[in-house]
Motif scaffolding. Structure first.
Motif, PDB file in Angstrom:
ATOM      1  N   ILE A 169      -3.974  22.003 -26.566  1.00 36.02           N
ATOM      2  CA  ILE A 169      -3.944  20.390 -25.795  1.00 36.02           C
ATOM      3  C   ILE A 169      -4.816  20.200 -24.795  1.00 36.02           C
ATOM      4  CG2 ILE A 169      -1.860  18.876 -24.643  1.00 36.02           C
ATOM      5  CD1 ILE A 169      -0.206  20.301 -26.311  1.00 36.02           C
ATOM      6  N   ARG A 170      -5.671  20.920 -23.677  1.00 35.97           N
ATOM      7  CA  ARG A 170      -5.823  21.508 -22.180  1.00 35.97           C
ATOM      8  C   ARG A 170      -7.612  21.095 -22.645  1.00 35.97           C
ATOM      9  NH1 ARG A 170      -3.965  24.835 -16.965  1.00 35.97           N
ATOM     10  NH2 ARG A 170      -2.389  23.099 -16.632  1.00 35.97           N
ATOM     11  N   ASP A 171      -7.700  21.028 -24.098  1.00 35.66           N
ATOM     12  CA  ASP A 171      -9.284  21.142 -24.447  1.00 35.66           C
ATOM     13  C   ASP A 171      -9.727  19.273 -25.267  1.00 35.66           C
ATOM     14  OD1 ASP A 171      -9.771  23.396 -23.479  1.00 35.66           O
ATOM     15  OD2 ASP A 171      -9.281  24.898 -25.733  1.00 35.66           O
ATOM     16  N   GLN A 172      -8.431  19.038 -25.414  1.00 34.27           N
ATOM     17  CA  GLN A 172      -8.626  17.319 -26.299  1.00 34.27           C
ATOM     18  C   GLN A 172      -9.224  16.620 -25.433  1.00 34.27           C
ATOM     19  OE1 GLN A 172      -6.509  16.604 -28.842  1.00 34.27           O
ATOM     20  NE2 GLN A 172      -6.687  18.395 -29.212  1.00 34.27           N
ATOM     21  N   SER A 173     -10.564  15.747 -26.350  1.00 32.93           N
ATOM     22  CA  SER A 173     -10.525  14.511 -25.944  1.00 32.93           C
ATOM     23  C   SER A 173     -10.510  14.151 -25.316  1.00 32.93           C
ATOM     24  CB  SER A 173     -12.239  14.783 -26.880  1.00 32.93           C
ATOM     25  OG  SER A 173     -11.386  13.741 -28.598  1.00 32.93           O
ATOM     26  N   TYR A 174      -9.113  13.482 -25.524  1.00 31.58           N
ATOM     27  CA  TYR A 174      -8.601  12.276 -25.054  1.00 31.58           C
ATOM     28  C   TYR A 174      -7.974  12.912 -23.570  1.00 31.58           C
ATOM     29  CZ  TYR A 174      -5.795   8.009 -24.574  1.00 31.58           C
ATOM     30  OH  TYR A 174      -4.824   7.148 -23.941  1.00 31.58           O
ATOM     31  N   SER A 175      -8.294  12.759 -22.833  1.00 34.17           N
ATOM     32  CA  SER A 175      -7.453  13.508 -21.527  1.00 34.17           C
ATOM     33  C   SER A 175      -6.646  12.697 -21.151  1.00 34.17           C
ATOM     34  CB  SER A 175      -8.764  13.239 -20.522  1.00 34.17           C
ATOM     35  OG  SER A 175      -9.404  11.537 -19.997  1.00 34.17           O
ATOM     36  N   ALA A 176      -5.770  11.277 -21.220  1.00 41.93           N
ATOM     37  CA  ALA A 176      -5.082  10.891 -20.814  1.00 41.93           C
ATOM     38  C   ALA A 176      -3.325  11.865 -21.296  1.00 41.93           C
ATOM     39  CB  ALA A 176      -4.657   9.402 -20.890  1.00 41.93           C
ATOM     40  N   VAL A 177      -3.571  12.499 -21.018  1.00 39.30           N
ATOM     41  CA  VAL A 177      -2.322  13.226 -21.677  1.00 39.30           C
ATOM     42  C   VAL A 177      -1.281  13.681 -20.774  1.00 39.30           C
ATOM     43  CG1 VAL A 177      -1.921  15.372 -23.506  1.00 39.30           C
ATOM     44  CG2 VAL A 177      -3.359  13.642 -24.028  1.00 39.30           C
ATOM     45  N   GLU A 178      -0.172  13.441 -21.434  1.00 35.51           N
ATOM     46  CA  GLU A 178       1.140  14.144 -20.032  1.00 35.51           C
ATOM     47  C   GLU A 178       2.169  15.243 -20.614  1.00 35.51           C
ATOM     48  OE1 GLU A 178       4.571  12.074 -17.343  1.00 35.51           O
ATOM     49  OE2 GLU A 178       4.448  11.908 -19.441  1.00 35.51           O
ATOM     50  N   THR A 179       1.602  16.588 -20.511  1.00 35.26           N
ATOM     51  CA  THR A 179       2.507  17.683 -21.256  1.00 35.26           C
ATOM     52  C   THR A 179       4.115  17.759 -20.775  1.00 35.26           C
ATOM     53  OG1 THR A 179       1.463  19.364 -20.400  1.00 35.26           O
ATOM     54  CG2 THR A 179       0.068  18.171 -22.615  1.00 35.26           C
ATOM     55  N   ILE A 180       4.344  18.429 -21.985  1.00 36.03           N
ATOM     56  CA  ILE A 180       6.280  17.752 -21.166  1.00 36.03           C
ATOM     57  C   ILE A 180       7.000  19.047 -22.586  1.00 36.03           C
ATOM     58  CG2 ILE A 180       8.770  17.507 -21.206  1.00 36.03           C
ATOM     59  CD1 ILE A 180       6.870  14.281 -20.367  1.00 36.03           C
ATOM     60  N   TRP A 181       7.309  20.712 -21.594  1.00 31.28           N
ATOM     61  CA  TRP A 181       7.600  21.642 -22.564  1.00 31.28           C
ATOM     62  C   TRP A 181       9.110  21.516 -22.546  1.00 31.28           C
ATOM     63  CZ3 TRP A 181       3.853  24.988 -25.104  1.00 31.28           C
ATOM     64  CH2 TRP A 181       2.585  24.441 -24.994  1.00 31.28           C
ATOM     65  N   VAL A 182       9.501  21.249 -23.412  1.00 30.59           N
ATOM     66  CA  VAL A 182      11.463  21.760 -23.570  1.00 30.59           C
ATOM     67  C   VAL A 182      11.602  22.945 -23.819  1.00 30.59           C
ATOM     68  CG1 VAL A 182      13.147  21.093 -24.872  1.00 30.59           C
ATOM     69  CG2 VAL A 182      11.856  19.482 -24.130  1.00 30.59           C
ATOM     70  N   LEU A 183      12.004  23.820 -22.975  1.00 35.06           N
ATOM     71  CA  LEU A 183      12.366  25.259 -23.263  1.00 35.06           C
ATOM     72  C   LEU A 183      13.923  25.605 -23.888  1.00 35.06           C
ATOM     73  CD1 LEU A 183      10.601  27.827 -21.120  1.00 35.06           C
ATOM     74  CD2 LEU A 183       9.514  26.944 -23.419  1.00 35.06           C
ATOM     75  N   ASN A 184      14.294  25.309 -25.020  1.00 31.96           N
ATOM     76  CA  ASN A 184      15.747  25.615 -25.766  1.00 31.96           C
ATOM     77  C   ASN A 184      16.285  26.996 -26.015  1.00 31.96           C
ATOM     78  OD1 ASN A 184      16.949  22.713 -26.265  1.00 31.96           O
ATOM     79  ND2 ASN A 184      15.705  22.948 -27.917  1.00 31.96           N
ATOM     80  N   ASP A 185      15.357  27.849 -25.478  1.00 28.24           N
ATOM     81  CA  ASP A 185      15.355  29.334 -25.518  1.00 28.24           C
ATOM     82  C   ASP A 185      15.549  29.394 -23.810  1.00 28.24           C
ATOM     83  OD1 ASP A 185      16.458  31.383 -26.112  1.00 28.24           O
ATOM     84  OD2 ASP A 185      14.901  32.409 -27.001  1.00 28.24           O
ATOM     85  N   LYS A 186      16.396  30.878 -23.692  1.00 29.48           N
ATOM     86  CA  LYS A 186      16.336  31.614 -22.258  1.00 29.48           C
ATOM     87  C   LYS A 186      15.182  32.336 -22.728  1.00 29.48           C
ATOM     88  CE  LYS A 186      19.935  29.116 -21.107  1.00 29.48           C
ATOM     89  NZ  LYS A 186      19.620  28.058 -20.816  1.00 29.48           N
ATOM     90  N   ASP A 187      13.908  31.926 -22.389  1.00 30.41           N
ATOM     91  CA  ASP A 187      12.481  32.895 -22.548  1.00 30.41           C
ATOM     92  C   ASP A 187      11.797  32.865 -21.816  1.00 30.41           C
ATOM     93  OD1 ASP A 187      10.088  33.459 -22.989  1.00 30.41           O
ATOM     94  OD2 ASP A 187       9.518  32.898 -24.894  1.00 30.41           O
TER      95      ASP A 187
END
Length: 237
Positions: free
Chosen positions: A1-19
């Motif tokens: 995702i960080r290497d995408q040619s489209y830069s206007a990206v907001e990444t949100i990670w949902v951790l459903n597990d207690k990892d």
């Protein structure tokens, strides 16, 4: 995702597990992390992420996917040129990237939903954009304005059929779903949960239950009188 040619990206990670390892890794990368107190599964997790986001488009990616460098750019480019609600990338199997995983979904006359192109060798047969009636949940992009109008996922659908329900609602509201074959996603398939869980009676139960709920809530009584008994009896075989 960080290497995408489209830069206007907001990444949100949902951790459903207690990892703890995943959480520490993402903290080091300064990523946005959402960790609910309890596992809210696919539907609840994506709803939670959507509520924390700010973009014009919402891109959903399962954790068992990889994307090409221009994947997001191609989806956004298609969204700028067309008036559809959902944009579906060409999803290929991983590790065999010559086999198609999904290029959207079809809906049969009986209300059954199936993946288009699943298991086929990619020979360019789906390289032109198509309008499809439904989509798979591993990877897709939807307009925020559409989510604000008809809602996102129904939280009752813990696992399975949640995108079918959303597809039915989009179809009933005259929204279009289009494929974007220049956007490539590679999907391991079933790696978002462990093998023991995927073979359990719990998963079988949710698959059947959610199919019936999706049919029941999205179709009229005349249609239900014909197809609902089949949707109940067929899994019992």
């Amino acid at each position: 995702i960080r290497d995408q040619s489209y830069s206007a990206v907001e990444t949100i990670w949902v951790l459903n597990d207690k990892d703890k390892n995943s959480k520490e890794f993402l903290k080091e990368k300064n990523e946005i992390i959402v960790q609910p107190e309890n596992n809210c599964w696919y539907s609840g997790g994506n709803n939670l992420a959507a509520s924390k986001s700010s973009g014009e488009y919402l891109l959903v990616l399962n954790p068992d996917t990889r994307i090409e460098q221009n994947s997001i750019e191609e989806l956004v480019k298609s969204a700028k040129m067309t008036e559809a609600a959902v944009y579906v990338p060409k999803t290929m199997c991983e590790p065999n990237r010559k086999i198609i995983d999904s290029i959207g979904k079809s809906i049969s006359i009986g209300g059954w939903v199936g993946r288009i192109g699943a298991g086929e060798r990619d020979k360019g047969q789906y390289d032109m954009p198509l309008i499809v009636p439904a989509f798979d949940g591993a990877a897709f992009m939807i307009r925020r304005s559409v989510v604000e109008e008809i809602g996102f996922f129904d939280n009752r659908f813990n696992v399975f059929e949640e995108t079918n329900d959303l597809s039915f609602r989009l179809y009933g509201s005259d929204y279009r779903i289009v494929t974007v074959p220049n956007s490539l996603v590679y999907h391991y398939g079933g790696k978002s949960y462990n093998n023991t869980l995927s073979r359990s009676k719990k998963f079988q139960y949710y698959g059947t239950r959610n199919d019936i709920i999706a049919i029941f809530k999205n179709f009229n009584w005349l249609f239900l009188s014909f197809v609902l008994p089949i949707h109940i009896i067929w899994p019992l075989r």
